[in-house]
Motif scaffolding. Structure first.
Motif, PDB file in Angstrom:
ATOM      1  N   ILE A 158       0.901  -1.151  -0.081  1.00  0.00           N
ATOM      2  CA  ILE A 158      -0.058   0.021  -0.010  1.00  0.00           C
ATOM      3  C   ILE A 158       0.887   1.369   0.210  1.00  0.00           C
ATOM      4  CG2 ILE A 158      -1.747   1.319   1.097  1.00  0.00           C
ATOM      5  CD1 ILE A 158      -2.626  -1.218   2.571  1.00  0.00           C
ATOM      6  N   PRO A 159       0.754   2.206  -0.887  1.00  0.00           N
ATOM      7  CA  PRO A 159       1.713   3.340  -0.899  1.00  0.00           C
ATOM      8  C   PRO A 159       1.510   4.139   0.248  1.00  0.00           C
ATOM      9  CG  PRO A 159      -0.129   3.319  -2.386  1.00  0.00           C
ATOM     10  CD  PRO A 159      -0.067   2.351  -1.934  1.00  0.00           C
ATOM     11  N   SER A 160       2.610   4.636   0.948  1.00  0.00           N
ATOM     12  CA  SER A 160       2.294   5.542   2.222  1.00  0.00           C
ATOM     13  C   SER A 160       1.577   6.822   1.591  1.00  0.00           C
ATOM     14  CB  SER A 160       3.501   5.920   2.509  1.00  0.00           C
ATOM     15  OG  SER A 160       4.511   6.330   1.819  1.00  0.00           O
ATOM     16  N   SER A 161       1.782   7.114   0.393  1.00  0.00           N
ATOM     17  CA  SER A 161       1.003   8.486  -0.246  1.00  0.00           C
ATOM     18  C   SER A 161      -0.373   8.476   0.070  1.00  0.00           C
ATOM     19  CB  SER A 161       1.528   8.501  -1.772  1.00  0.00           C
ATOM     20  OG  SER A 161       0.758   7.605  -2.551  1.00  0.00           O
ATOM     21  N   LEU A 162      -0.982   7.244   0.080  1.00  0.00           N
ATOM     22  CA  LEU A 162      -2.612   7.423   0.408  1.00  0.00           C
ATOM     23  C   LEU A 162      -2.866   8.081   1.775  1.00  0.00           C
ATOM     24  CD1 LEU A 162      -4.028   3.750  -0.377  1.00  0.00           C
ATOM     25  CD2 LEU A 162      -4.432   6.024  -1.473  1.00  0.00           C
ATOM     26  N   GLY A 163      -2.041   8.225   2.704  1.00  0.00           N
ATOM     27  CA  GLY A 163      -2.175   9.177   3.917  1.00  0.00           C
ATOM     28  C   GLY A 163      -2.383  10.510   3.722  1.00  0.00           C
ATOM     29  N   ASN A 164      -2.128  10.684   2.469  1.00  0.00           N
ATOM     30  CA  ASN A 164      -2.279  12.210   1.952  1.00  0.00           C
ATOM     31  C   ASN A 164      -3.966  12.468   1.401  1.00  0.00           C
ATOM     32  OD1 ASN A 164       0.228  12.910   2.093  1.00  0.00           O
ATOM     33  ND2 ASN A 164       0.618  12.586  -0.002  1.00  0.00           N
ATOM     34  N   CYS A 165      -4.430  11.460   1.468  1.00  0.00           N
ATOM     35  CA  CYS A 165      -6.007  11.489   1.202  1.00  0.00           C
ATOM     36  C   CYS A 165      -6.824  11.690   2.572  1.00  0.00           C
ATOM     37  CB  CYS A 165      -6.424  10.225   0.151  1.00  0.00           C
ATOM     38  SG  CYS A 165      -5.489   9.954  -1.009  1.00  0.00           S
ATOM     39  N   SER A 179       0.804  -6.953  -0.008  1.00  0.00           N
ATOM     40  CA  SER A 179       1.829  -7.661   0.706  1.00  0.00           C
ATOM     41  C   SER A 179       2.330  -6.604   1.423  1.00  0.00           C
ATOM     42  CB  SER A 179       2.645  -8.665   0.104  1.00  0.00           C
ATOM     43  OG  SER A 179       3.642  -7.725  -0.852  1.00  0.00           O
ATOM     44  N   GLY A 180       3.478  -6.960   2.361  1.00  0.00           N
ATOM     45  CA  GLY A 180       4.180  -5.940   3.168  1.00  0.00           C
ATOM     46  C   GLY A 180       3.437  -5.507   4.467  1.00  0.00           C
ATOM     47  N   THR A 181       3.810  -4.610   5.372  1.00  0.00           N
ATOM     48  CA  THR A 181       3.240  -3.995   6.393  1.00  0.00           C
ATOM     49  C   THR A 181       2.109  -3.191   5.795  1.00  0.00           C
ATOM     50  OG1 THR A 181       5.015  -2.322   6.881  1.00  0.00           O
ATOM     51  CG2 THR A 181       5.186  -4.612   7.801  1.00  0.00           C
ATOM     52  N   ILE A 182       1.220  -2.820   6.815  1.00  0.00           N
ATOM     53  CA  ILE A 182       0.193  -1.815   6.464  1.00  0.00           C
ATOM     54  C   ILE A 182       0.744  -0.608   7.032  1.00  0.00           C
ATOM     55  CG2 ILE A 182      -2.209  -0.934   7.004  1.00  0.00           C
ATOM     56  CD1 ILE A 182      -2.938  -4.106   7.733  1.00  0.00           C
ATOM     57  N   PRO A 183       1.044   0.382   5.919  1.00  0.00           N
ATOM     58  CA  PRO A 183       1.642   1.745   6.626  1.00  0.00           C
ATOM     59  C   PRO A 183       0.816   2.227   7.491  1.00  0.00           C
ATOM     60  CG  PRO A 183       0.806   1.874   4.378  1.00  0.00           C
ATOM     61  CD  PRO A 183       0.608   0.455   4.590  1.00  0.00           C
ATOM     62  N   PRO A 184       1.780   2.929   8.652  1.00  0.00           N
ATOM     63  CA  PRO A 184       1.023   3.600   9.719  1.00  0.00           C
ATOM     64  C   PRO A 184       0.139   5.149   8.925  1.00  0.00           C
ATOM     65  CG  PRO A 184       3.510   4.065   9.501  1.00  0.00           C
ATOM     66  CD  PRO A 184       3.010   2.948   8.724  1.00  0.00           C
ATOM     67  N   GLN A 185       0.713   5.395   7.821  1.00  0.00           N
ATOM     68  CA  GLN A 185      -0.204   6.424   7.198  1.00  0.00           C
ATOM     69  C   GLN A 185      -1.417   6.160   6.959  1.00  0.00           C
ATOM     70  OE1 GLN A 185       2.829   5.417   6.203  1.00  0.00           O
ATOM     71  NE2 GLN A 185       4.217   7.039   6.162  1.00  0.00           N
ATOM     72  N   VAL A 186      -1.809   4.930   6.713  1.00  0.00           N
ATOM     73  CA  VAL A 186      -3.285   4.582   6.541  1.00  0.00           C
ATOM     74  C   VAL A 186      -4.129   4.766   7.910  1.00  0.00           C
ATOM     75  CG1 VAL A 186      -4.822   2.552   6.138  1.00  0.00           C
ATOM     76  CG2 VAL A 186      -2.741   2.856   4.604  1.00  0.00           C
ATOM     77  N   PHE A 187      -3.590   4.460   8.776  1.00  0.00           N
ATOM     78  CA  PHE A 187      -3.999   4.677  10.133  1.00  0.00           C
ATOM     79  C   PHE A 187      -4.063   6.113  10.737  1.00  0.00           C
ATOM     80  CE2 PHE A 187      -2.478   0.315  10.692  1.00  0.00           C
ATOM     81  CZ  PHE A 187      -3.319  -0.627  10.458  1.00  0.00           C
ATOM     82  N   GLY A 188      -3.441   7.108   9.696  1.00  0.00           N
ATOM     83  CA  GLY A 188      -3.457   8.430  10.210  1.00  0.00           C
ATOM     84  C   GLY A 188      -4.812   8.986   9.307  1.00  0.00           C
ATOM     85  N   LEU A 189      -5.737   8.145   8.682  1.00  0.00           N
ATOM     86  CA  LEU A 189      -6.776   8.801   8.130  1.00  0.00           C
ATOM     87  C   LEU A 189      -7.824   8.764   8.973  1.00  0.00           C
ATOM     88  CD1 LEU A 189      -6.324   6.634   4.477  1.00  0.00           C
ATOM     89  CD2 LEU A 189      -5.941   9.155   4.852  1.00  0.00           C
TER      90      LEU A 189
END
Length: 292
Positions: A158-165, A179-189
């Protein structure tokens, strides 16, 4: 608003040279070549909504879709049998607010420069055969409210840039090969609402970040059927709007945090097929349907 609803009509009955003033065109029971005629019309300079969803159209989405006017705000081609890749010309109507292409047979990659549609509020590409990575440029869509990419074959992180939305109300990435870890930026939404965050049936690994506690407005959270490890963070107890929490089918070391006592509205909790440790707390199962 001028409009045409072409229900129970034949393409020969409609003069496409007269679409100059139409703002809304909805087609049903037309042959697919009728749609191509609209796409290639140079007179549709006022067209704001084009809806061909819910038919049995097949074949390719033509490249001449790039001829659509920049006045177009909503494009609906969902629930058909359209195949092939997404034409790059789909990005030419730069004022699009809603793009709905779900439940077709589109394949290939999501255009890497999808982020140029900066007025986009809703994007529905789920239930297709899309592959490749989620474009980093999605982070440019600061007005995006709804993002549906589930039920495809998307790969990578998941691209960390989604945290900008920061306006997102719903994010659905379920049933892919991510795959990979779920970026913390997603949890910043923190805008994610009671509609939900859906990440199930992928290959996510690693622990859940403490930042998950930022999702105080989230109503449904589904991270089931992944390969997550570690403990359930106590910060999840801060997600006080949660009604449904699905974490089954992972490798979590499950000791249910005492902070879950704050989840007064929780109705569904599924932790089945994890590594449950300790005793199930009584305060949960009084008002919550639990599956351990």
């Amino acid at each position: 608003m001028n409009a045409i609803n072409a229900f129970n009509s034949h393409v020969s009955d409609f003069q496409f040279s007269h679409v100059l003033d139409f703002q809304f065109v909805s087609l049903s029971d037309f042959q697919f070549f009728a749609v191509i005629k609209i796409f290639t019309s140079t007179n549709a300079t006022s067209l704001e909504v084009l809806a061909i969803n819910g038919n049995n159209f097949g074949g390719l989405l033509p490249e001449c879709i790039s001829n659509l006017s920049t006045t177009l705000r909503r494009l609906f081609v969902g629930e058909n049998n359209i195949v092939g890749t997404t034409p790059s010309g789909i990005l030419n109507p730069i004022n699009l607010e809603e793009l709905s292409m779900w439940n077709n047979r589109f394949s290939g990659k999501i255009p890497s420069d999808i982020g140029k549609l900066q007025r986009l509020q809703s994007m529905r590409l789920h239930i297709n055969n899309l592959s490749g990575k989620i474009p980093h440029s999605l982070g440019n869509l600061s007005m995006l409210l709804k993002l549906y990419l589930g039920d495809n074959n998307l790969q990578g992180n998941i691209p960390s840039s989604l945290g900008n939305c920061q306006s997102l109300l719903i994010l659905n990435l379920s049933t892919n090969n991510l795959s990979g870890t779920i970026p913390p930026q997603v949890f910043g939404l923190s805008s994610l609402s009671n509609i939900g965050l859906y990440l199930s049936s992928n290959h996510f690994t690693g622990p859940l970040h403490m930042e998950v506690g930022n999702l105080k407005n989230l109503g449904e959270f589904d991270i089931s059927k992944n390969m997550l490890t570690g403990e359930i963070p106590g910060s999840l107890g801060s997600c006080v709007s949660l009604e449904s929490l699905y974490m089954q089918g992972n490798f979590l070391q499950v000791t249910i945090p005492s902070s879950f006592g704050s989840l007064r509205g929780l109705k569904e909790l599924d932790l089945f097929r994890n590594n449950l440790l300790g005793k199930n707390p009584d305060f949960l199962c009084v008002s919550t349907h639990c599956n351990f």
